[in-house]
Design a protein around this motif. Structure first.
Motif, mmCIF file in Angstrom:
data_model
loop_
_atom_site.group_PDB
_atom_site.id
_atom_site.type_symbol
_atom_site.label_atom_id
_atom_site.label_comp_id
_atom_site.label_asym_id
_atom_site.label_seq_id
_atom_site.Cartn_x
_atom_site.Cartn_y
_atom_site.Cartn_z
ATOM 1 N N GLU A 363 7.486 -9.773 2.621
ATOM 2 C CA GLU A 363 6.457 -9.238 1.739
ATOM 3 C C GLU A 363 6.372 -10.063 0.437
ATOM 4 O O GLU A 363 5.275 -10.333 -0.067
ATOM 5 C CB GLU A 363 6.793 -7.778 1.416
ATOM 6 C CG GLU A 363 5.919 -7.117 0.369
ATOM 7 C CD GLU A 363 4.635 -6.548 0.945
ATOM 8 O OE1 GLU A 363 4.449 -6.645 2.174
ATOM 9 O OE2 GLU A 363 3.815 -6.029 0.164
ATOM 10 N N THR A 448 5.191 2.040 5.430
ATOM 11 C CA THR A 448 3.756 2.286 5.355
ATOM 12 C C THR A 448 3.188 2.092 6.760
ATOM 13 O O THR A 448 3.789 1.391 7.585
ATOM 14 C CB THR A 448 3.065 1.288 4.410
ATOM 15 O OG1 THR A 448 3.258 -0.038 4.924
ATOM 16 C CG2 THR A 448 3.647 1.364 3.007
ATOM 17 N N ALA A 449 2.040 2.704 7.007
ATOM 18 C CA ALA A 449 1.426 2.582 8.339
ATOM 19 C C ALA A 449 1.187 1.109 8.676
ATOM 20 O O ALA A 449 1.397 0.672 9.802
ATOM 21 C CB ALA A 449 0.123 3.360 8.383
ATOM 22 N N GLY A 450 0.763 0.336 7.664
ATOM 23 C CA GLY A 450 0.479 -1.078 7.893
ATOM 24 C C GLY A 450 1.719 -1.830 8.349
ATOM 25 O O GLY A 450 1.696 -2.578 9.336
ATOM 26 N N HIS A 451 2.847 -1.616 7.652
ATOM 27 C CA HIS A 451 4.091 -2.295 8.032
ATOM 28 C C HIS A 451 4.535 -1.898 9.431
ATOM 29 O O HIS A 451 4.924 -2.738 10.240
ATOM 30 C CB HIS A 451 5.214 -1.922 7.062
ATOM 31 C CG HIS A 451 5.157 -2.684 5.789
ATOM 32 N ND1 HIS A 451 5.735 -2.245 4.627
ATOM 33 C CD2 HIS A 451 4.578 -3.864 5.489
ATOM 34 C CE1 HIS A 451 5.514 -3.114 3.670
ATOM 35 N NE2 HIS A 451 4.814 -4.106 4.161
ATOM 36 N N LYS A 454 2.341 -3.442 12.143
ATOM 37 C CA LYS A 454 2.579 -4.886 12.286
ATOM 38 C C LYS A 454 3.910 -5.160 12.964
ATOM 39 O O LYS A 454 4.002 -5.957 13.898
ATOM 40 C CB LYS A 454 2.619 -5.526 10.900
ATOM 41 C CG LYS A 454 1.313 -6.120 10.472
ATOM 42 C CD LYS A 454 1.564 -6.977 9.263
ATOM 43 C CE LYS A 454 0.280 -7.155 8.492
ATOM 44 N NZ LYS A 454 0.508 -7.708 7.180
ATOM 45 N N ASP B 35 -4.880 -1.016 15.796
ATOM 46 C CA ASP B 35 -5.027 -2.101 14.824
ATOM 47 C C ASP B 35 -6.462 -2.635 14.802
ATOM 48 O O ASP B 35 -6.952 -3.070 13.755
ATOM 49 C CB ASP B 35 -4.037 -3.222 15.175
ATOM 50 C CG ASP B 35 -3.724 -4.098 13.972
ATOM 51 O OD1 ASP B 35 -3.825 -3.581 12.847
ATOM 52 O OD2 ASP B 35 -3.395 -5.277 14.170
ATOM 53 N N LYS B 38 -8.578 0.176 12.895
ATOM 54 C CA LYS B 38 -8.095 0.685 11.608
ATOM 55 C C LYS B 38 -8.494 -0.293 10.505
ATOM 56 O O LYS B 38 -8.617 -1.497 10.730
ATOM 57 C CB LYS B 38 -6.574 0.804 11.712
ATOM 58 C CG LYS B 38 -5.871 1.298 10.506
ATOM 59 C CD LYS B 38 -4.371 1.316 10.797
ATOM 60 C CE LYS B 38 -3.534 1.262 9.553
ATOM 61 N NZ LYS B 38 -3.759 0.091 8.707
ATOM 62 N N GLU B 39 -8.731 0.276 9.315
ATOM 63 C CA GLU B 39 -8.962 -0.590 8.151
ATOM 64 C C GLU B 39 -7.719 -1.453 7.936
ATOM 65 O O GLU B 39 -6.608 -0.932 7.951
ATOM 66 C CB GLU B 39 -9.173 0.270 6.902
ATOM 67 C CG GLU B 39 -10.564 0.827 6.768
ATOM 68 C CD GLU B 39 -11.555 -0.257 6.398
ATOM 69 O OE1 GLU B 39 -11.406 -0.854 5.315
ATOM 70 O OE2 GLU B 39 -12.469 -0.524 7.211
ATOM 71 N N ALA B 41 -4.602 -3.078 6.290
ATOM 72 C CA ALA B 41 -3.842 -2.616 5.136
ATOM 73 C C ALA B 41 -3.835 -3.649 4.018
ATOM 74 O O ALA B 41 -3.669 -3.324 2.856
ATOM 75 C CB ALA B 41 -2.416 -2.286 5.570
ATOM 76 N N TYR B 42 -3.993 -4.913 4.366
ATOM 77 C CA TYR B 42 -3.899 -5.987 3.374
ATOM 78 C C TYR B 42 -5.078 -6.934 3.507
ATOM 79 O O TYR B 42 -5.683 -7.043 4.565
ATOM 80 C CB TYR B 42 -2.620 -6.799 3.577
ATOM 81 C CG TYR B 42 -1.372 -5.988 3.474
ATOM 82 C CD1 TYR B 42 -0.926 -5.554 2.224
ATOM 83 C CD2 TYR B 42 -0.646 -5.656 4.606
ATOM 84 C CE1 TYR B 42 0.219 -4.806 2.115
ATOM 85 C CE2 TYR B 42 0.502 -4.905 4.509
ATOM 86 C CZ TYR B 42 0.939 -4.480 3.258
ATOM 87 O OH TYR B 42 2.064 -3.741 3.162
ATOM 88 N N ASP B 48 -5.477 -11.190 8.082
ATOM 89 C CA ASP B 48 -5.133 -9.782 7.888
ATOM 90 C C ASP B 48 -6.214 -8.852 8.435
ATOM 91 O O ASP B 48 -5.929 -7.719 8.811
ATOM 92 C CB ASP B 48 -4.891 -9.496 6.402
ATOM 93 C CG ASP B 48 -3.473 -9.861 5.989
ATOM 94 O OD1 ASP B 48 -2.603 -9.923 6.875
ATOM 95 O OD2 ASP B 48 -3.247 -10.111 4.793
#
Lengths: 559, 102
Positions: A363, A448-451, A454, B35, B38-39, B41-42, B48
């Motif tokens: 990160e 987090t949902a994003g982490h 991924k 994925d 979904k919006e 995240a970054y 991204d």
């Protein structure tokens, strides 16, 4: 109550009792002493202790701050765990070596000045090598000797560096170094050797797999991580380290594909994981440095767990090669499950410790918009899961049945692994506790949902690749040459070639001289036996020679 | 035939490896689907916004690591296991250091 007792001193003095204890009393002391030292460390308050003057030098052997404490905590913890793992070992030399080695590592992280740092640095070298030698095989003796030589060289660079530093600044305080002059680079290289940064890393992957089963646990925890500590302290934000770290992370991964010995595979992943930390030091941001400290902490625990699992396999089967192992999960199921906790931790699976520390460094690369660093470190993460989470356990515990029917590992080994596994899991679930002891306040949320999305994609699709290529990823009965080739093969080769050339030249010269001498002798004998020298000379020539001599005497004024 | 309860549980899991594998494949498909819709995240890197990029990247990384490493191994790095056992002896007649002509 004393104001300050150096934990290293307690460890060394306490370790001196070990040779005199036997059986149960030795085992009790072996856990009690590290436990007591851990309590001392837990009770330390930030501050500066034990200042003393040596000639004109002001030494500060006890600088306690949050950075040194986070390393000291985990060193203390691993000392307890490692000793529980080694309880069944009766060889006191190993136990004393491990204690003194840990004392050296603690001495380094508390060293506020470079002289203290140097003393403990060398103490680590001369104590740790016994953990390799006590395997008592020819291979381990030679590997230990190479280990000793490399570290002796590193120690020499450190000494030269700190002398140069003292000469140019007049200070021996151990703070971040100014990036100028010889001192900076000498000390940096000395630290990089201990951090196992390629091409100076081969001492690690050469020696650790040859160490004793229990010794490797201490080795994996202490030397590289004290080096990470000294890099954080002395060289934060040194841009070069980012790329060295990235190279490390991938170097370890590549060689792990080729490794057949399970402990060598894990040793290459020490190089890979320390690569993240070195890259973190290089980035030097608050997040990156926190990530480095956090990752060092979690790494010590999960790598010890992994090596304890591999060590248990070696201890119970006498084998450590993937090509000779397989199908052990039925016979060592608890070892297998505990190993997998380590495997999931190092792979940064959610709920396990690596997920909350490794992702911090990745990160940190992302928030700095370092695209290549981010991509390459992510690739190394895939490689880590590929080897330590899939390849090693698959071919050791599952896969083709090797016909081995070992018993489950001894209870003390399982207990030690269990403690390490519990920490790996608890840190993964409650990262706040780890973040709270880091040097800087951490504003980072792993879950987090994003982490999660991924990380799970990365890991599961790596797994897909592994199973599709299953036929090609197993161990092969080969070894791979690394940079130690230069001093194990090329060096001796050059030396013997030079020696042969010298010997050949020397012999040719002597033969030439002898035959010349021989010819002269032959000529003399010939002259004597042929009788020419014994012939009587004619009177005329005698008169001529007399005249010549007299003439010469007149000319040179003798007469 | 295995030792203990833990071993039997593991054996039962291994015996059901097909359904477990299929379940994992379903999870993987779902991860990519989520994925995709979904919006992101970054927005730090160009990729991204691409759904499933990391899945693709993980797979490619894994294959690349194996292929490149094995290629390096076969081309340069692999040696037989006793490679270091025989210390180089040198080529000279006198390599052992005995020092006489006789």
């Amino acid at each position: 109550m004393l104001e300050w007792i150096h934990p290293s001193l307690v460890l060394i003095v306490g370790a001196l009792l070990l040779p005199f204890l036997e059986g149960r009393s030795r085992q009790i002391w072996q856990v009690a002493l590290p436990g007591f030292v851990l309590l001392i460390i837990l009770g330390l308050e930030p501050g500066q202790y034990g200042q003393l003057t040596l000639g004109t030098l002001e030494l500060m052997p006890g600088r306690v701050d949050k950075l040194s404490l986070v390393f000291a905590y985990v060193f203390g913890l691993i000392l307890v765990i490692g000793n529980i793992y080694a309880l069944h070992v009766t060889d006191w030399i190993q136990h004393v070596a491990a204690m003194v080695y840990a004392a050296g590592a603690l001495g380094v992280v508390f060293a506020g000045d470079l002289v203290t740092l140097y003393v403990f640095w060398e103490l680590m070298v001369i104590s740790s090598v016994w953990l390799i030698w006590q395997r008592q095989s020819g291979v381990s003796y030679q590997a230990g000797m190479r280990y000793l030589l490399v570290h002796a060289f590193g120690g020499m660079l450190l000494l030269a560096g700190l002398l140069a530093h003292y000469q140019s600044t007049g200070s021996i305080a151990f703070e971040a170094f100014e990036p100028e002059g010889w001192a900076f680079y000498l000390i940096l290289v000395a630290f990089l050797i201990n951090a196992a940064v390629p091409p100076l890393h081969a001492w690690l992957t050469d020696a650790y797999p040859e160490a004793t089963v229990t010794g490797t646990v201490f080795l994996s925890a202490l030397t590289t991580k004290t080096a990470v500590y000294t890099l954080v302290r002395g060289f934060p934000g040194t841009e070069l380290l980012i790329w060295l770290g990235v190279v490390m992370a991938l170097w370890g991964v590549v060689y792990a594909v080729l490794a057949n010995d399970i402990r060598r595979l894990l040793a290459y992943h020490i190089v890979s994981q320390v690569g993240y930390m070195v890259a973190g030091v290089g980035m030097g941001t608050t997040l990156a440095l926190s990530g480095t400290a956090a990752h060092a902490f979690t790494h010590i625990l999960y790598k010890a767990l992994l090596l304890m699992g591999a060590g248990a396999v070696l201890h119970m089967t006498g084998r450590s090669k993937l090509t000779e192992l397989g199908g052990l999960y039925r016979w060592m199921p608890i070892t297998f499950l505990l190993y997998m906790v380590g495997g999931l931790s190092i792979s940064a699976f959610p709920l396990f410790s690596g997920f909350v520390s490794k992702t911090m460094i990745v990160e940190a690369a992302a928030v700095d918009y370092r695209a290549w660093v981010y991509l390459l470190l992510t690739m190394a993460s895939a490689g880590t899961f590929l080897h330590t989470g899939l390849k090693l356990p698959y071919f050791t515990f599952l896969g083709k049945d090797s016909g081995l029917r070992p018993k489950e590992a001894p209870r003390n080994m399982l207990v030690a692994m269990g403690i390490a596994a519990a920490f790996c899991f608890l840190i993964g679930v409650f990262p706040g506790a780890l973040y709270a002891i880091l040097p800087n306040a951490v504003d980072y949320h792993a879950y987090t949902a994003g982490h999660l999305l991924k990380e799970m994609q990365l890991l599961l699709f790596t797994g897909l690749g592994f199973f599709l290529l299953l036929k090609h990823v197993g161990g092969e009965a080969k070894i791979s040459v690394d940079t130690d080739w230069f001093y194990r093969r090329l060096g001796p080769l050059v030396v013997t070639r030079v020696r042969d050339a010298v010997v050949a030249t020397d012999r040719a010269a002597r033969r030439e001289f002898l035959s010349a001498f021989h010819r002269a002798r032959e000529a003399a004998i010939h002259a004597r036996t042929s009788g020419r020298l014994a012939q009587s000379w004619p009177t005329g020539s005698m008169a001529l020679w007399t005249a010549l001599v007299l003439a010469a005497m007149v000319v040179f004024g003798v007469l | 035939m295995s030792t203990g309860r833990t071993g039997r549980i593991l054996e039962a899991l291994v015996a059901r490896r097909r359904p477990l594998r299929n379940a994992t494949l379903v999870v993987m498909a779902l991860l990519v689907l989520v994925d995709l819709f979904k919006e992101p995240a970054y927005e730090r890197f160009p990729w991204d916004g691409i759904g499933g990029f990391i899945a693709f990247y993980g797979f490619i990384s894994c294959v690349l690591i194996i292929v490149v490493s094995k290629a390096l191994g076969y081309a340069f790095l692999y040696r037989r296991e006793d490679y270091y056992d025989d210390a180089p002896q040198g080529t000279g007649r006198n390599a052992r250091g005995d020092d006489g002509d006789a």
